[in-house]
Design a protein around this motif. Sequence first.
Motif, PDB file in Angstrom:
ATOM      1  N   GLN A   1       0.816  -1.208   0.000  1.00  0.00           N
ATOM      2  CA  GLN A   1       0.000   0.000   0.000  1.00  0.00           C
ATOM      3  C   GLN A   1       0.856   1.267   0.000  1.00  0.00           C
ATOM      4  O   GLN A   1       1.786   1.405   0.788  1.00  0.00           O
ATOM      5  N   VAL A   2       0.513   2.185  -0.902  1.00  0.00           N
ATOM      6  CA  VAL A   2       1.166   3.489  -0.938  1.00  0.00           C
ATOM      7  C   VAL A   2       0.491   4.377   0.100  1.00  0.00           C
ATOM      8  O   VAL A   2      -0.729   4.502   0.127  1.00  0.00           O
ATOM      9  N   ARG A   3       1.287   4.978   0.980  1.00  0.00           N
ATOM     10  CA  ARG A   3       0.732   5.839   2.034  1.00  0.00           C
ATOM     11  C   ARG A   3       0.617   7.292   1.584  1.00  0.00           C
ATOM     12  O   ARG A   3      -0.185   8.046   2.109  1.00  0.00           O
ATOM     13  N   GLY A   4       1.452   7.696   0.624  1.00  0.00           N
ATOM     14  CA  GLY A   4       1.380   9.065   0.144  1.00  0.00           C
ATOM     15  C   GLY A   4       2.592   9.437  -0.679  1.00  0.00           C
ATOM     16  O   GLY A   4       3.471   8.604  -0.944  1.00  0.00           O
ATOM     17  N   TYR A   5       2.610  10.704  -1.083  1.00  0.00           N
ATOM     18  CA  TYR A   5       3.667  11.224  -1.933  1.00  0.00           C
ATOM     19  C   TYR A   5       4.131  12.566  -1.394  1.00  0.00           C
ATOM     20  O   TYR A   5       3.364  13.300  -0.774  1.00  0.00           O
ATOM     21  N   VAL A   6       5.384  12.876  -1.666  1.00  0.00           N
ATOM     22  CA  VAL A   6       5.930  14.194  -1.350  1.00  0.00           C
ATOM     23  C   VAL A   6       6.566  14.723  -2.630  1.00  0.00           C
ATOM     24  O   VAL A   6       7.423  14.071  -3.224  1.00  0.00           O
ATOM     25  N   VAL A   7       6.105  15.898  -3.069  1.00  0.00           N
ATOM     26  CA  VAL A   7       6.658  16.553  -4.249  1.00  0.00           C
ATOM     27  C   VAL A   7       7.688  17.567  -3.764  1.00  0.00           C
ATOM     28  O   VAL A   7       7.369  18.444  -2.958  1.00  0.00           O
ATOM     29  N   LEU A   8       8.912  17.450  -4.225  1.00  0.00           N
ATOM     30  CA  LEU A   8       9.991  18.371  -3.857  1.00  0.00           C
ATOM     31  C   LEU A   8      10.296  19.268  -5.048  1.00  0.00           C
ATOM     32  O   LEU A   8      10.372  18.782  -6.181  1.00  0.00           O
ATOM     33  N   TYR A   9      10.485  20.566  -4.793  1.00  0.00           N
ATOM     34  CA  TYR A   9      10.778  21.486  -5.892  1.00  0.00           C
ATOM     35  C   TYR A   9      11.567  22.686  -5.393  1.00  0.00           C
ATOM     36  O   TYR A   9      11.484  23.062  -4.230  1.00  0.00           O
ATOM     37  N   LYS A  10      12.360  23.274  -6.311  1.00  0.00           N
ATOM     38  CA  LYS A  10      13.094  24.486  -5.989  1.00  0.00           C
ATOM     39  C   LYS A  10      13.472  25.198  -7.281  1.00  0.00           C
ATOM     40  O   LYS A  10      13.523  24.591  -8.355  1.00  0.00           O
ATOM     41  N   ALA A  11      13.746  26.491  -7.149  1.00  0.00           N
ATOM     42  CA  ALA A  11      14.189  27.283  -8.290  1.00  0.00           C
ATOM     43  C   ALA A  11      15.602  26.849  -8.661  1.00  0.00           C
ATOM     44  O   ALA A  11      16.446  26.632  -7.796  1.00  0.00           O
ATOM     45  N   LYS A  12      15.865  26.712  -9.960  1.00  0.00           N
ATOM     46  CA  LYS A  12      17.180  26.235 -10.417  1.00  0.00           C
ATOM     47  C   LYS A  12      18.265  27.293 -10.291  1.00  0.00           C
ATOM     48  O   LYS A  12      19.432  26.968 -10.135  1.00  0.00           O
ATOM     49  N   LYS A  13      17.890  28.569 -10.353  1.00  0.00           N
ATOM     50  CA  LYS A  13      18.906  29.626 -10.407  1.00  0.00           C
ATOM     51  C   LYS A  13      19.707  29.753  -9.117  1.00  0.00           C
ATOM     52  O   LYS A  13      20.833  30.223  -9.132  1.00  0.00           O
TER      53      LYS A  13
ATOM     54  N   ARG B   1      21.497  27.791  -6.326  1.00  0.00           N
ATOM     55  CA  ARG B   1      21.969  26.461  -5.911  1.00  0.00           C
ATOM     56  C   ARG B   1      21.802  26.229  -4.418  1.00  0.00           C
ATOM     57  O   ARG B   1      21.768  25.104  -3.958  1.00  0.00           O
ATOM     58  N   ARG B   2      21.744  27.299  -3.649  1.00  0.00           N
ATOM     59  CA  ARG B   2      21.591  27.160  -2.195  1.00  0.00           C
ATOM     60  C   ARG B   2      20.133  27.241  -1.760  1.00  0.00           C
ATOM     61  O   ARG B   2      19.841  27.285  -0.577  1.00  0.00           O
ATOM     62  N   ALA B   3      19.235  27.282  -2.729  1.00  0.00           N
ATOM     63  CA  ALA B   3      17.809  27.383  -2.400  1.00  0.00           C
ATOM     64  C   ALA B   3      17.365  26.163  -1.592  1.00  0.00           C
ATOM     65  O   ALA B   3      17.823  25.045  -1.824  1.00  0.00           O
ATOM     66  N   VAL B   4      16.473  26.390  -0.679  1.00  0.00           N
ATOM     67  CA  VAL B   4      15.908  25.318   0.135  1.00  0.00           C
ATOM     68  C   VAL B   4      14.822  24.618  -0.691  1.00  0.00           C
ATOM     69  O   VAL B   4      14.051  25.267  -1.391  1.00  0.00           O
ATOM     70  N   TRP B   5      14.787  23.310  -0.624  1.00  0.00           N
ATOM     71  CA  TRP B   5      13.736  22.566  -1.308  1.00  0.00           C
ATOM     72  C   TRP B   5      12.405  22.838  -0.628  1.00  0.00           C
ATOM     73  O   TRP B   5      12.290  22.746   0.594  1.00  0.00           O
ATOM     74  N   SER B   6      11.396  23.161  -1.406  1.00  0.00           N
ATOM     75  CA  SER B   6      10.030  23.267  -0.904  1.00  0.00           C
ATOM     76  C   SER B   6       9.367  21.916  -1.136  1.00  0.00           C
ATOM     77  O   SER B   6       9.821  21.135  -1.974  1.00  0.00           O
ATOM     78  N   PHE B   7       8.284  21.647  -0.414  1.00  0.00           N
ATOM     79  CA  PHE B   7       7.620  20.372  -0.637  1.00  0.00           C
ATOM     80  C   PHE B   7       6.119  20.508  -0.488  1.00  0.00           C
ATOM     81  O   PHE B   7       5.614  21.425   0.155  1.00  0.00           O
ATOM     82  N   LYS B   8       5.432  19.598  -1.122  1.00  0.00           N
ATOM     83  CA  LYS B   8       3.980  19.503  -1.027  1.00  0.00           C
ATOM     84  C   LYS B   8       3.659  18.035  -0.825  1.00  0.00           C
ATOM     85  O   LYS B   8       4.116  17.185  -1.590  1.00  0.00           O
ATOM     86  N   ARG B   9       2.905  17.747   0.204  1.00  0.00           N
ATOM     87  CA  ARG B   9       2.554  16.364   0.530  1.00  0.00           C
ATOM     88  C   ARG B   9       1.153  16.067  -0.010  1.00  0.00           C
ATOM     89  O   ARG B   9       0.255  16.897   0.100  1.00  0.00           O
ATOM     90  N   THR B  10       0.985  14.913  -0.639  1.00  0.00           N
ATOM     91  CA  THR B  10      -0.335  14.491  -1.096  1.00  0.00           C
ATOM     92  C   THR B  10      -0.572  13.065  -0.619  1.00  0.00           C
ATOM     93  O   THR B  10       0.365  12.278  -0.499  1.00  0.00           O
ATOM     94  N   LEU B  11      -1.807  12.750  -0.357  1.00  0.00           N
ATOM     95  CA  LEU B  11      -2.171  11.409   0.091  1.00  0.00           C
ATOM     96  C   LEU B  11      -3.000  10.726  -0.988  1.00  0.00           C
ATOM     97  O   LEU B  11      -4.055  11.227  -1.370  1.00  0.00           O
TER      98      LEU B  11
END
Length: 102
Positions: free
Chosen positions: A29-41, A43-53
């Motif tokens: 069973q899949v419990r959920g997903y986490v989408v990770l994203y950040k601006a490419k420009k 390099r020290r940018a913090v990854w943002s995330f969005k959780r979906t179930l």
Amino acid sequence: IFLSLDLSLLSSSGHDAQLIWSVSNVGEQVRGYVVLYKAKKDRRAVWSFKRTLQQSQATLAPLQPLSNYTTWVLCYTASGKVYGSNTIHFGTREGTVRTKHG
């Protein structure tokens, strides 16, 4: 069992992006997903995330207009295993500016 997690971009605008992914060969069973994203420009940018179930799509917002982003998805299962998708890159378009007239 090898889990396959394939991520793709549905659409992007000046302030958001819609992602969709497909999962195959899940032996539990899949419990959920986490989408990770950040601006490419930045390099020290913090990854943002969005959780979906239990969904295989997500809208990322708010995003910066005329920017390039990197994103990928993690899938986590009932037993605590975590699987990663392919990484995709996308750009946002020019955003619309709303002005208030007094």
